[in-house]
Every structure is written in C-alpha cells, then in structure tokens.
Write a protein that holds these residues in place. Structure first.
Motif, PDB file in Angstrom:
ATOM      1  N   MET A 164      -4.120  -9.320   2.260  1.00 42.04           N
ATOM      2  CA  MET A 164      -4.593  -9.628   0.956  1.00 42.04           C
ATOM      3  C   MET A 164      -5.161 -11.124   0.850  1.00 42.04           C
ATOM      4  N   THR A 165      -5.978 -11.380   0.282  1.00 40.93           N
ATOM      5  CA  THR A 165      -6.722 -12.700  -0.015  1.00 40.93           C
ATOM      6  C   THR A 165      -6.566 -13.157  -1.465  1.00 40.93           C
ATOM      7  N   LYS A 166      -7.040 -14.290  -1.575  1.00 40.64           N
ATOM      8  CA  LYS A 166      -7.517 -14.676  -2.992  1.00 40.64           C
ATOM      9  C   LYS A 166      -8.567 -14.028  -3.417  1.00 40.64           C
ATOM     10  N   PRO A 167      -8.308 -13.740  -5.098  1.00 45.27           N
ATOM     11  CA  PRO A 167      -9.418 -12.725  -5.531  1.00 45.27           C
ATOM     12  C   PRO A 167     -10.736 -13.308  -5.282  1.00 45.27           C
ATOM     13  N   GLU A 168     -11.114 -14.663  -5.251  1.00 40.96           N
ATOM     14  CA  GLU A 168     -12.489 -15.114  -5.144  1.00 40.96           C
ATOM     15  C   GLU A 168     -13.078 -14.859  -3.789  1.00 40.96           C
ATOM     16  N   GLU A 169     -12.145 -14.427  -2.743  1.00 43.73           N
ATOM     17  CA  GLU A 169     -12.703 -14.491  -1.517  1.00 43.73           C
ATOM     18  C   GLU A 169     -13.295 -12.832  -1.283  1.00 43.73           C
ATOM     19  N   GLY A 170     -13.052 -11.810  -2.289  1.00 40.86           N
ATOM     20  CA  GLY A 170     -13.417 -10.542  -2.373  1.00 40.86           C
ATOM     21  C   GLY A 170     -12.801  -9.663  -1.598  1.00 40.86           C
ATOM     22  N   LYS A 171     -13.631  -8.468  -1.131  1.00 39.36           N
ATOM     23  CA  LYS A 171     -12.985  -7.392  -0.493  1.00 39.36           C
ATOM     24  C   LYS A 171     -13.943  -7.022   0.677  1.00 39.36           C
ATOM     25  N   PHE A 172     -13.549  -7.198   2.006  1.00 40.37           N
ATOM     26  CA  PHE A 172     -14.372  -6.965   3.151  1.00 40.37           C
ATOM     27  C   PHE A 172     -13.584  -6.230   4.120  1.00 40.37           C
ATOM     28  N   LEU A 173     -14.663  -5.542   4.856  1.00 40.82           N
ATOM     29  CA  LEU A 173     -14.145  -4.882   6.092  1.00 40.82           C
ATOM     30  C   LEU A 173     -14.723  -5.420   7.310  1.00 40.82           C
ATOM     31  N   VAL A 174     -13.787  -5.972   8.098  1.00 38.47           N
ATOM     32  CA  VAL A 174     -14.507  -6.540   9.521  1.00 38.47           C
ATOM     33  C   VAL A 174     -14.767  -5.767  10.366  1.00 38.47           C
ATOM     34  N   THR A 175     -15.626  -5.552  10.916  1.00 31.08           N
ATOM     35  CA  THR A 175     -16.224  -4.469  11.824  1.00 31.08           C
ATOM     36  C   THR A 175     -15.711  -4.835  13.119  1.00 31.08           C
ATOM     37  N   LYS A 176     -15.731  -3.755  13.999  1.00 32.39           N
ATOM     38  CA  LYS A 176     -15.388  -3.958  15.413  1.00 32.39           C
ATOM     39  C   LYS A 176     -16.248  -5.072  16.024  1.00 32.39           C
ATOM     40  N   SER A 177     -17.301  -5.248  15.983  1.00 26.48           N
ATOM     41  CA  SER A 177     -18.310  -6.399  16.273  1.00 26.48           C
ATOM     42  C   SER A 177     -17.811  -7.691  15.763  1.00 26.48           C
ATOM     43  N   GLY A 178     -17.032  -7.733  14.628  1.00 25.08           N
ATOM     44  CA  GLY A 178     -16.440  -8.990  14.122  1.00 25.08           C
ATOM     45  C   GLY A 178     -17.339  -9.518  12.859  1.00 25.08           C
ATOM     46  N   THR A 179     -18.192  -8.416  12.407  1.00 19.49           N
ATOM     47  CA  THR A 179     -19.013  -8.783  11.280  1.00 19.49           C
ATOM     48  C   THR A 179     -17.960  -8.266  10.010  1.00 19.49           C
ATOM     49  N   ALA A 180     -18.063  -9.381   8.928  1.00 18.82           N
ATOM     50  CA  ALA A 180     -17.325  -8.933   7.541  1.00 18.82           C
ATOM     51  C   ALA A 180     -18.376  -8.087   6.671  1.00 18.82           C
ATOM     52  N   VAL A 181     -18.391  -6.943   6.466  1.00 16.89           N
ATOM     53  CA  VAL A 181     -19.101  -6.558   5.475  1.00 16.89           C
ATOM     54  C   VAL A 181     -18.421  -6.081   3.921  1.00 16.89           C
ATOM     55  N   PRO A 182     -19.043  -6.284   3.052  1.00 20.59           N
ATOM     56  CA  PRO A 182     -18.279  -5.957   1.587  1.00 20.59           C
ATOM     57  C   PRO A 182     -17.996  -4.484   1.625  1.00 20.59           C
ATOM     58  N   LEU A 183     -16.640  -4.205   1.090  1.00 25.41           N
ATOM     59  CA  LEU A 183     -16.259  -2.942   1.134  1.00 25.41           C
ATOM     60  C   LEU A 183     -16.921  -2.492  -0.450  1.00 25.41           C
ATOM     61  N   LYS A 184     -17.165  -1.141  -0.240  1.00 24.28           N
ATOM     62  CA  LYS A 184     -17.523  -0.303  -1.422  1.00 24.28           C
ATOM     63  C   LYS A 184     -16.810   0.803  -1.715  1.00 24.28           C
ATOM     64  N   ALA A 185     -16.313   0.762  -3.267  1.00 24.88           N
ATOM     65  CA  ALA A 185     -15.511   1.812  -3.528  1.00 24.88           C
ATOM     66  C   ALA A 185     -16.077   2.965  -4.014  1.00 24.88           C
ATOM     67  N   GLN A 186     -16.323   3.947  -3.055  1.00 24.34           N
ATOM     68  CA  GLN A 186     -17.293   5.009  -3.370  1.00 24.34           C
ATOM     69  C   GLN A 186     -16.214   6.161  -4.181  1.00 24.34           C
ATOM     70  N   GLY A 187     -15.378   6.481  -3.465  1.00 21.08           N
ATOM     71  CA  GLY A 187     -14.362   7.118  -4.334  1.00 21.08           C
ATOM     72  C   GLY A 187     -14.727   8.823  -4.281  1.00 21.08           C
ATOM     73  N   TRP A 188     -13.721   9.462  -5.021  1.00 22.37           N
ATOM     74  CA  TRP A 188     -13.848  10.686  -4.913  1.00 22.37           C
ATOM     75  C   TRP A 188     -14.097  11.261  -6.361  1.00 22.37           C
ATOM     76  N   LYS A 189     -15.359  11.828  -6.509  1.00 18.86           N
ATOM     77  CA  LYS A 189     -15.780  11.952  -7.824  1.00 18.86           C
ATOM     78  C   LYS A 189     -15.669  13.642  -8.567  1.00 18.86           C
ATOM     79  N   HIS A 190     -14.954  13.795  -9.504  1.00 15.69           N
ATOM     80  CA  HIS A 190     -14.989  15.074 -10.054  1.00 15.69           C
ATOM     81  C   HIS A 190     -16.101  15.404 -11.035  1.00 15.69           C
ATOM     82  N   PHE A 191     -16.514  14.216 -11.799  1.00 14.46           N
ATOM     83  CA  PHE A 191     -17.400  14.335 -12.763  1.00 14.46           C
ATOM     84  C   PHE A 191     -18.755  14.247 -12.138  1.00 14.46           C
TER      85      PHE A 191
END
Lengths: 342, 342
Positions: free
Chosen positions: A315-342
């Motif tokens: 976990m990081t400071k909130p202003e640092e955001g939410k990131f996925l660091v890929t195998k190649s070392g690139t940090a990409v923003p996480l997206k919460a696509q989730g599971w939609k019933h509606f």
C-alpha cells in the motif's frame, strides 16, 4: 412517482448501493457498523457478531443447464461464508430462503439442500431458519450468514496503512475462465444436442465456477499464526475492483506486481485457448472467493512460508494512485472493471 | 437426479419445511433453537438474539398494479418485525436484499426504500446490510431481521399449557377481505381502463393488506404489564392454522368462542358484500400480522382491561381436540385451512 426516470444501469451496482446508503442512519447501540463492508457488525456479548446476506437468482447468478443443484446449494452458502471470512470471523449460523416454481420437484429441492447441508457440514455452520415460497419464474435463493469474532480481531476494509503488504490467497481468474468454458459448451450443446461436452480437461476452472470454496482454512491459519489483517475483503468482483474498495475505504494507494499475481496453470492455458489475456482474467475475473488482505510488515515473517498466501504488492500514499508493475517493469494504472450484474 | 418426481404441491409449504428440516442438525453451542418457530434463537451475551427471514416476490406476495412501492417496502420490513415480535423480542437490525429488472428505475427503487426507511424509523431498527442484484423478471425482496430479548422472556410456540388463556390482538380477517377488494377492482380496471376504482369505503381493509403494522406496541405493553406469554405466534397464515401450530408444538388442545373473535365492522360489512362468511375470513384469512398468544390464568387480571387484547378461548388437553363454539353453543371442529402459496 416522479416523472424523472434514471436507469439503474447509469449508476451501476456500487453506485446504486452508495445512493441507497446515503439516507440510512444507524441508531441502535448494538449496531456497530452497517452498510459498506463484506458484513455488518453487531454486539453479541464478549464476541461481536457479523451478518451478511446474498440473493442469488437463476439466470443471473447460476444457470441450471450446467450447474448441478447440489453445487448451487453449496455455492449459495459458500459465498456468504466467504463474506464472514472476509471480516476475519468464524461463521456459526445461516438462514436459507428459497422461492421455487412448479418446474421444481421435491427431489430437485432435496438435491439443492444436499449441497446446502454439505456446505453447513464443511464450514461448521448451523442452518437455523428460512422461508420457502412459490416463484412465478425460476429458482431464487437468499442466504444470510452470522459469524462471531472477538471485537479486536475483526478486519474491516478501512484499516490498511501505507507500507502494509497486500496479500492474496490461492489463485485468481479460474472462476471467470470456467464460466467461459461452461457457456461455450452450452452453446455447442444448444446447437447440436447430440454433442456431449468434453469438460474433463477443464475440471479445475469449471469446479471453481460451480462450487467455489470459501477460504475459512486461511482464517484459521491466520489465527494460529497470530496475524490480524489490517484490512480484508473477499475477491468476489475481481482483484482490481477489490483493491479499489480497500484503497478508497482506507485512503491509501496500492502498487501490485504482475509477476506476483497467482494464476493456476489450467486457468492460464484455458484463458490462452479462449483468446483471453490471463492477467486480465486475474485482475477482473469475478467469483474466485479468495481473500485479499493487508498485513503490517512486522507480520510478514509469520506468513512468508505459507504456500497459499501470495504477497502481491504493498500500500502507498493515496496520492501515489493504484498501479500494476508489469513483468517488463512498466507501471500501468490499475482499472477496476469488476463484475457487473446490471 | 432420481427418476421419481414428487410435486411440491403434494407436500404443501409446511410439509416441505418438515421434509427439509428432518435432516438438519444443530451443532454449534451458540445456536439455541433452529427451524420450527417464528424465529431462530442464538446466543448473544446477556441477551439472546432472534433471527428471522422472509422472501417476497412480485406476483406472489405483492402485485405492483395496486401495491404502491413505499407500501411494499414497509410491509417487507413489517412482516419480519412481526416474527421478531412473535418471539417476545425487540427488533434491532435488518438486512434487505433486492433483485430488480430493468423495468425499475432509480426513482422506483427510491420509492421502495422510502417505505423501508419509514418502517425502520417506526420500529426503531437499523438497516445494516443487504445485496442488490439484477432480476430477469420481477422485483424480489429478502429481509432478515435480528432482535434481542432476555433468554427467559422468549415466547416459543411450545410453551402453552392446559387451561392457559388464548389471546388474539386487534382484529382479524381484514387483510384477506382487503385483498379480495383490490383483486376485484383490478379486474374492473383491466376490463375498462377508464374506470377509476373507488376504494374510499374500503380504506381499513385495503390498508391492512397493503401496509400491515407489526404489533410491537403489544410487545412493549406486555413487558410493562409484567406478562410473558407462555406461547406466541404472529397470525400470518390465518388464526385457525396458527392455533394448530401452537397446539401441535405445545401438545395441547384448544377451544375458542365465535362470539369472542375480533372483527372490524368494515371487514364484516365488506365480507358480506363479497358473499364471504365473515367468521371464515377471521379463521382462515392470512396476513393480518396480529399476535396470537397464551397466558397463564394468573396473568389474566394484568391484561383484562387492555382494549386491544381479546380472550378468545383456552387451551385444553390434547385429546380434547380443537373446537370452535358457535354463537348458538354448538362445538364444531376447527379446520386449519391456512394460506397457501404452493
């Protein structure tokens, strides 16, 4: 009724819950926490009680053309037990209500209940009540589960701190991949009823979709290890979506690492066969019913050798955001696509 | 699945519940009583908790062509509060799950929740959780209510003793008569949509059907009077049916008196207008949500002046059976016709 019409789809499930929760007030002293976590918490003597409920509808949450009734019964209990587990509590009682159309025989109800009883046995919970009624259409199942915990051992969503380690149990994405296989084989069968679906090479992923197991084993092991997670959720809507919930409730950011994300080989291979990106399945697949939790760094040594707990980030400071660091070392923003019933 | 097919209608709702309950075992110490009463009882510290749940489906339990959504929401809470009341307990928390098709707008959900919130306010309960999901057909509402009582103050169904006085609150038959009026006016409207139904002279009976009130007032007054009923139920399936339940659970008989049965003048007049026997409406009408209870004779003087508690009969030895003594003095066997969903 007002003339204005807002579609529920415009808000989405979480938007609707937020909208409805706005006007809800908690007044009784015995109501410790209400809407907004995996379960509510109420006073219960020296222990507190957690309460959670799920409503499952045929055609929305399960498809009886491939889901055997005992599995449906088991799953209906397991998903509620998973919510109790997500509070770091031990499930004790459930109520089960069912609505049935006359398409269902007593034997069919017995098959459903054999799964419900198997789950009660497996999780050590008592079936203490419920309701049975008629339905005009399909099967409806509503389960409420009640669990117990010491007040100081409850893990809420809002306790994660900067530098806590983010942990996920088991493996992810299997239930989504299993669902795709079951849907594919259903279409094949509908096109040609003489075709017998060959599901043997997909038993892990289809099993995870049809009969998920709540991770009570992990809850007991955390207790034995003397670890109380600083925050916890179950992974029912997808890993990324759950990380967003914890980050929002705890006011933190998160960084996770692609090479730490747990995926089973069959899930990976089947995802590739289906032309799905395995990592997308791990991040956005729903219904895995694994646990996502954060621990203080001082507790890391107590869990580091656990074969089924994966340390996927921190976990990081909130202003640092939410990131996925890929195998190649690139940090990409996480997206919460989730599971939609509606 | 087995080749044998038994229709659920062959067992009926109570037969199905008995059938399903046979194989259910209670194992946890904190589960004090399970299936078989208005609510289950679990340990909760110095107080015990009672837990009850009801599942309500559009087209089975309510008809949105005449039931306003706020009333549906209020009733969904009230029927559960009534089950808590029937245990002589005080409701504290509810969970509410809803399934909605895309026919429902956010404004419609708000209307439903305005009734749910009004009921929470009225009964002093907190809405602590729930589930929202999509539905392929109509509206489904599942409510679970949790209440509290001192262990020694819980009134079960099985505590009635020979010579106990049988009491009923309020008046009976109104909800059934109200339903008949609403169904009649619906048919008139369907035949000619220009006809506006004139329901003004039926407001009591239709109100009792659409927005019943759980008798928490009686529970508080019993406490003030220092009376713990020896047995209690709420009258949801019809007076005669509930008397059968108490007699069976308590192993007693019962004699009730026609001239003691409480019926409102509007219920009586409307029943006559509909060519229904008013006493049959009182005996077999469902959904009145009044309370039926037994008291020890020593407690009679504490309640005899209560304007809304009626002493309709007394309990007898089980071999004496269950009888209604008519106004002419004839004893006729009671029949439990009840309220059938299947």
């Amino acid at each position: 009724m007002s003339e204005k019409r807002t579609e529920i789809g415009d808000l989405g499930e979480f938007g609707l819950i937020d909208h409805l929760s706005e006007k809800i007030e908690i007044k009784n002293n015995s109501s410790l926490t209400g809407i907004g976590d995996d379960a509510a918490v109420i006073e219960g003597g020296d222990h507190v009680k957690v309460v959670t409920t799920d409503l499952l509808l045929e055609g929305v949450h399960f498809d009886l053309s491939y889901a055997p009734l005992p599995h449906v019964g088991f799953k209906a209990v397991a998903v509620n037990v998973s919510d109790v587990a997500a509070m770091n509590a031990i499930p004790k009682q459930i109520t089960v209500s069912i609505a049935l159309s006359n398409r269902f025989s007593v034997e069919a109800v017995d098959a459903l209940y054999s799964g419900i009883r198997a789950a009660c046995e497996h999780y050590g919970v008592d079936l203490i009540g419920g309701d049975t009624t008629a339905s005009r259409s399909g099967l409806v199942i509503s389960v409420t589960a009640i669990g117990e915990a010491k007040k100081e051992e409850i893990s809420y969503r809002n306790g994660a701190k900067v530098n806590d380690i983010l942990c996920a149990t088991g493996d992810l994405g299997a239930a989504l991949v299993g669902l795709q296989i079951l849907e594919r084989e259903k279409q094949v069968f509908l096109a040609n009823p003489d075709m017998r679906p060959d599901l043997e090479k997909y038993t892990i992923v289809t099993g995870r979709q049809l009969r998920p197991d709540a991770r009570m084993d992990i809850i007991h092991e955390l207790k034995e290890a003397g670890v109380v997670p600083t925050s916890m959720m179950d992974i029912s809507d997808g890993l990324a979506s759950e990380i967003f919930h914890i980050c929002k409730a705890s006011n933190v950011g998160a960084t996770i690492y692609e090479d730490k994300l747990p995926i089973d080989k069959q899930t990976f291979d089947t995802a590739v066969e289906l032309n799905l990106d395995p990592i997308t399945c791990v991040l956005n697949g729903g219904e895995d019913y694994e646990l996502l939790f954060t621990i203080d760094q001082k507790d890391f040594s107590k869990l580091e050798k656990h074969p089924d707990i994966h340390f996927i980030g921190h976990m990081t400071k909130p202003e640092e955001g939410k990131f996925l660091v890929t195998k190649s070392g690139t940090a990409v923003p996480l997206k919460a696509q989730g599971w939609k019933h509606f």
